[in-house]
Design an enzyme around this catalytic site. Structure first.
Site, PDB file in Angstrom:
ATOM      1  N   GLY A  11     -46.186-131.160 -82.342  1.00  0.00           N
ATOM      2  CA  GLY A  11     -45.720-130.381 -81.374  1.00  0.00           C
ATOM      3  C   GLY A  11     -45.117-129.109 -81.579  1.00  0.00           C
ATOM      4  N   GLN A  12     -44.403-128.390 -80.510  1.00  0.00           N
ATOM      5  CA  GLN A  12     -43.951-127.087 -80.729  1.00  0.00           C
ATOM      6  C   GLN A  12     -43.070-127.048 -81.945  1.00  0.00           C
ATOM      7  OE1 GLN A  12     -41.498-125.687 -77.261  1.00  0.00           O
ATOM      8  NE2 GLN A  12     -41.801-123.451 -77.980  1.00  0.00           N
ATOM      9  N   ASP A  34     -48.191-137.746 -86.339  1.00  0.00           N
ATOM     10  CA  ASP A  34     -48.129-137.586 -84.737  1.00  0.00           C
ATOM     11  C   ASP A  34     -49.122-138.520 -84.337  1.00  0.00           C
ATOM     12  OD1 ASP A  34     -47.079-135.037 -83.023  1.00  0.00           O
ATOM     13  OD2 ASP A  34     -48.422-136.239 -82.053  1.00  0.00           O
ATOM     14  N   ILE A  35     -49.191-138.779 -82.998  1.00  0.00           N
ATOM     15  CA  ILE A  35     -50.323-139.430 -82.490  1.00  0.00           C
ATOM     16  C   ILE A  35     -51.672-138.662 -82.145  1.00  0.00           C
ATOM     17  CG2 ILE A  35     -49.442-141.879 -81.191  1.00  0.00           C
ATOM     18  CD1 ILE A  35     -48.931-139.613 -78.738  1.00  0.00           C
ATOM     19  N   ASP A  52     -47.910-143.900 -84.290  1.00  0.00           N
ATOM     20  CA  ASP A  52     -47.329-143.740 -82.881  1.00  0.00           C
ATOM     21  C   ASP A  52     -45.931-144.407 -83.097  1.00  0.00           C
ATOM     22  OD1 ASP A  52     -46.465-144.427 -80.460  1.00  0.00           O
ATOM     23  OD2 ASP A  52     -48.331-145.595 -79.945  1.00  0.00           O
ATOM     24  N   TYR A 142     -35.537-137.113 -68.090  1.00  0.00           N
ATOM     25  CA  TYR A 142     -35.270-136.532 -69.543  1.00  0.00           C
ATOM     26  C   TYR A 142     -33.806-136.278 -69.933  1.00  0.00           C
ATOM     27  CZ  TYR A 142     -35.844-132.652 -73.153  1.00  0.00           C
ATOM     28  OH  TYR A 142     -36.132-132.079 -74.160  1.00  0.00           O
ATOM     29  N   LYS A 146     -31.544-138.163 -72.863  1.00  0.00           N
ATOM     30  CA  LYS A 146     -30.970-137.371 -74.022  1.00  0.00           C
ATOM     31  C   LYS A 146     -29.583-137.664 -74.046  1.00  0.00           C
ATOM     32  CE  LYS A 146     -34.773-135.165 -75.832  1.00  0.00           C
ATOM     33  NZ  LYS A 146     -35.216-135.572 -77.050  1.00  0.00           N
TER      34      LYS A 146
HETATM   35  P1  NAD Z   1     -43.750-131.428 -77.845  1.00  0.00           P
HETATM   36  O1  NAD Z   1     -43.740-132.155 -76.827  1.00  0.00           O
HETATM   37  O2  NAD Z   1     -44.258-129.812 -78.274  1.00  0.00           O
HETATM   38  O3  NAD Z   1     -44.064-132.062 -79.206  1.00  0.00           O
HETATM   39  C1  NAD Z   1     -43.696-133.557 -79.283  1.00  0.00           C
HETATM   40  C2  NAD Z   1     -44.635-134.264 -79.964  1.00  0.00           C
HETATM   41  O4  NAD Z   1     -44.411-135.706 -80.131  1.00  0.00           O
HETATM   42  C3  NAD Z   1     -46.273-134.009 -79.650  1.00  0.00           C
HETATM   43  O5  NAD Z   1     -46.857-133.770 -80.728  1.00  0.00           O
HETATM   44  C4  NAD Z   1     -46.778-135.207 -79.173  1.00  0.00           C
HETATM   45  O6  NAD Z   1     -47.996-135.788 -79.579  1.00  0.00           O
HETATM   46  C5  NAD Z   1     -45.836-136.246 -80.267  1.00  0.00           C
HETATM   47  N1  NAD Z   1     -45.728-137.555 -79.713  1.00  0.00           N
HETATM   48  C6  NAD Z   1     -45.605-137.990 -78.071  1.00  0.00           C
HETATM   49  N2  NAD Z   1     -45.735-139.323 -78.201  1.00  0.00           N
HETATM   50  C7  NAD Z   1     -45.773-139.805 -79.486  1.00  0.00           C
HETATM   51  C8  NAD Z   1     -45.859-141.132 -80.005  1.00  0.00           C
HETATM   52  N3  NAD Z   1     -45.765-142.070 -79.180  1.00  0.00           N
HETATM   53  N4  NAD Z   1     -45.915-141.116 -81.202  1.00  0.00           N
HETATM   54  C9  NAD Z   1     -45.886-140.164 -82.183  1.00  0.00           C
HETATM   55  N5  NAD Z   1     -45.980-138.683 -81.658  1.00  0.00           N
HETATM   56  C10 NAD Z   1     -45.922-138.754 -80.308  1.00  0.00           C
HETATM   57  O7  NAD Z   1     -42.103-131.164 -78.030  1.00  0.00           O
HETATM   58  P2  NAD Z   1     -41.110-130.462 -78.916  1.00  0.00           P
HETATM   59  O8  NAD Z   1     -40.996-129.064 -78.095  1.00  0.00           O
HETATM   60  O9  NAD Z   1     -41.732-130.203 -80.194  1.00  0.00           O
HETATM   61  O10 NAD Z   1     -39.977-131.021 -78.955  1.00  0.00           O
HETATM   62  C11 NAD Z   1     -39.671-131.975 -80.031  1.00  0.00           C
HETATM   63  C12 NAD Z   1     -38.142-132.785 -79.653  1.00  0.00           C
HETATM   64  O11 NAD Z   1     -37.189-131.489 -79.582  1.00  0.00           O
HETATM   65  C13 NAD Z   1     -38.125-133.237 -78.235  1.00  0.00           C
HETATM   66  O12 NAD Z   1     -37.300-134.583 -78.514  1.00  0.00           O
HETATM   67  C14 NAD Z   1     -37.556-132.721 -77.107  1.00  0.00           C
HETATM   68  O13 NAD Z   1     -36.984-133.244 -76.279  1.00  0.00           O
HETATM   69  C15 NAD Z   1     -36.513-131.750 -77.922  1.00  0.00           C
HETATM   70  N6  NAD Z   1     -36.318-130.496 -77.311  1.00  0.00           N
HETATM   71  C16 NAD Z   1     -37.212-129.530 -77.376  1.00  0.00           C
HETATM   72  C17 NAD Z   1     -36.941-128.303 -76.704  1.00  0.00           C
HETATM   73  C18 NAD Z   1     -37.937-127.219 -76.429  1.00  0.00           C
HETATM   74  O14 NAD Z   1     -37.734-126.199 -76.004  1.00  0.00           O
HETATM   75  N7  NAD Z   1     -39.117-127.354 -77.258  1.00  0.00           N
HETATM   76  C19 NAD Z   1     -35.806-128.096 -76.263  1.00  0.00           C
HETATM   77  C20 NAD Z   1     -34.674-129.097 -76.235  1.00  0.00           C
HETATM   78  C21 NAD Z   1     -35.027-130.170 -76.726  1.00  0.00           C
HETATM   79  C1  AKB Z   2     -37.533-128.627 -71.580  1.00  0.00           C
HETATM   80  O1  AKB Z   2     -37.599-127.710 -70.869  1.00  0.00           O
HETATM   81  O2  AKB Z   2     -37.872-129.827 -71.188  1.00  0.00           O
HETATM   82  C2  AKB Z   2     -37.102-128.365 -72.851  1.00  0.00           C
HETATM   83  C3  AKB Z   2     -35.641-128.542 -73.102  1.00  0.00           C
HETATM   84  C4  AKB Z   2     -34.743-127.271 -72.702  1.00  0.00           C
HETATM   85  O3  AKB Z   2     -35.193-129.621 -73.431  1.00  0.00           O
HETATM   86  N1  AKB Z   2     -37.776-127.168 -73.318  1.00  0.00           N
END
Ligand code: NAD
Ligand code: AKB
Length: 315
Positions: A11-12, A34-35, A52, A142, A146
């Site tokens: 993911g990101q 990752d999945i 997973d 969401y 959290k």
């Molecule tokens: P993302 O959606 O880009 O990546 C999440 C990854 O989890 C994906 O690659 C997806 O394939 C994987 N995934 C989903 N279901 C799965 C499963 N069952 N088993 C294994 N992998 C699985 O999210 P992100 O932006 O990288 O965020 C990561 C964490 O940080 C999350 O908990 C998110 O809530 C938190 N977060 C992100 C942000 C943001 O702006 N990116 C902000 C606040 C919090």
């Molecule tokens: C979202 O918008 O869901 C995320 C976050 C701030 O948790 N980027």
């Protein structure tokens, strides 16, 4: 010897964090999972496995196989996608956390990282300079997941002594992969659309101010927190992380310094309601005081880095 398992590495955040951890602790010591497949960089520069997070036995067997000491659990369903299927999102966000926390105790994992979000706040939270300890009444599935996750992390720390650490990230801005279905995704999409097409239709209104952070800062904060001595980590629910606050109009104006003819239109959708329930700015005084946090990227510096990196990537 540290052996780190990253769950949700495609993911990101994982796309940036994996490389940073491999640089710091050695490529073979960071097991990305990752999945779905990850970027070429994540899959080729060290161990990568399909896993997973809902499969508890699968997690256990990877822990045994690689003799894992620490876990970063990044897999989740983000705010926008979660609203489309609330119970499915709740199940994944909560069950995955329980799987990781329970296995961590069973397998005597040394440290766990689990991210929370500014989404844990709600419309009754003080919106300006939101303090660490405050009213938290999230109105999205969401955010509720959290907030509940934060309580469970603290519970596992207090009840079982599990060293679990967490950050409430603001919206994260990066260029290696697309954002994952959240409300702050516009601040990533706008760069790609500006560079590729010179125009962008934003799903939030022009004056929606939200806290954001460049990924380099977010990764730095994550590693700083995880490397801090345990007695410095006073908050065991989740630390506020502030970063920079701006509106879609302000980021568009900053991008116009590089792409003067950028056209931006505004067509708010269901994510506007989510954004309106979140803080405008966040105080990360507790992180500053406890483990010396300070962010580096302001809006101009982040914009320059995004434009340069995306232009190079798209060549
Ligand atoms: P993302 O959606 O880009 O990546 C999440 C990854 O989890 C994906 O690659 C997806 O394939 C994987 N995934 C989903 N279901 C799965 C499963 N069952 N088993 C294994 N992998 C699985 O999210 P992100 O932006 O990288 O965020 C990561 C964490 O940080 C999350 O908990 C998110 O809530 C938190 N977060 C992100 C942000 C943001 O702006 N990116 C902000 C606040 C919090
Ligand atoms: C979202 O918008 O869901 C995320 C976050 C701030 O948790 N980027």
């Amino acid at each position: 010897m540290k052996k780190i398992l990253i769950i949700g590495a495609s993911g990101q955040i994982g796309s940036d964090l994996t490389g940073e951890l491999r640089g710091k602790f050695g490529s073979q010591n960071i097991i990305a999972t990752d999945i779905k497949k990850a970027t070429h960089e994540v899959m080729e520069n060290g161990p990568f496995e399909i896993l997973d997070v809902m499969d508890k036995k699968g997690i256990a067997s990877i822990i045994d196989k690689y003799k894992i000491t620490d876990i970063y659990h990044l897999a989740a369903i983000l705010s926008g996608n979660a609203e489309k299927n609330p119970k499915w999102a709740w199940n994944i966000n909560m069950e995955s956390l329980f799987n990781v926390l329970d296995i961590a105790i069973e397998k005597k994992i040394e440290k766990v990282f689990w991210p929370s979000s500014m989404g844990a706040f709600g419309s009754t939270t003080p919106a300006i300079n939101t303090p660490q300890l405050t009213i938290m009444e999230p109105s999205t599935v969401y955010g509720i997941s959290k907030q509940a996750g934060e309580r469970w992390c603290e519970y596992y720390f207090k009840k079982y002594g599990l060293d679990v650490r967490s950050l409430r990230y603001p919206g994260l801005i990066s260029w290696k992969t697309e954002a994952g279905g959240g409300t702050t995704d516009y601040a990533v999409e706008i760069f790609y659309e500006a560079i590729k097409n010179g125009k962008y239709e934003c799903f939030l209104s022009d004056n929606t101010s939200l806290p954001m952070m460049y990924m380099a800062d977010a990764v730095k904060a994550t590693i700083m927190l995880m490397e801090a001595p345990a007695d410095k980590v006073k908050v065991r629910s989740s630390y506020n992380l502030g970063g920079i606050s701006f509106t879609p109009k302000e980021i568009a104006d900053e991008i116009r310094k590089y792409i003067p003819n950028l056209l931006v239109s505004y067509k708010p959708d269901f994510r506007q309601v989510i954004a309106d329930s979140w803080p405008r700015s966040i105080s990360d005084e507790a992180a500053q005081k406890d483990w010396g946090w300070k962010h580096e990227y302001d809006l101009p510096k982040m914009t320059k880095a995004m434009i340069e990196n995306i232009r190079e990537k798209l060549q």
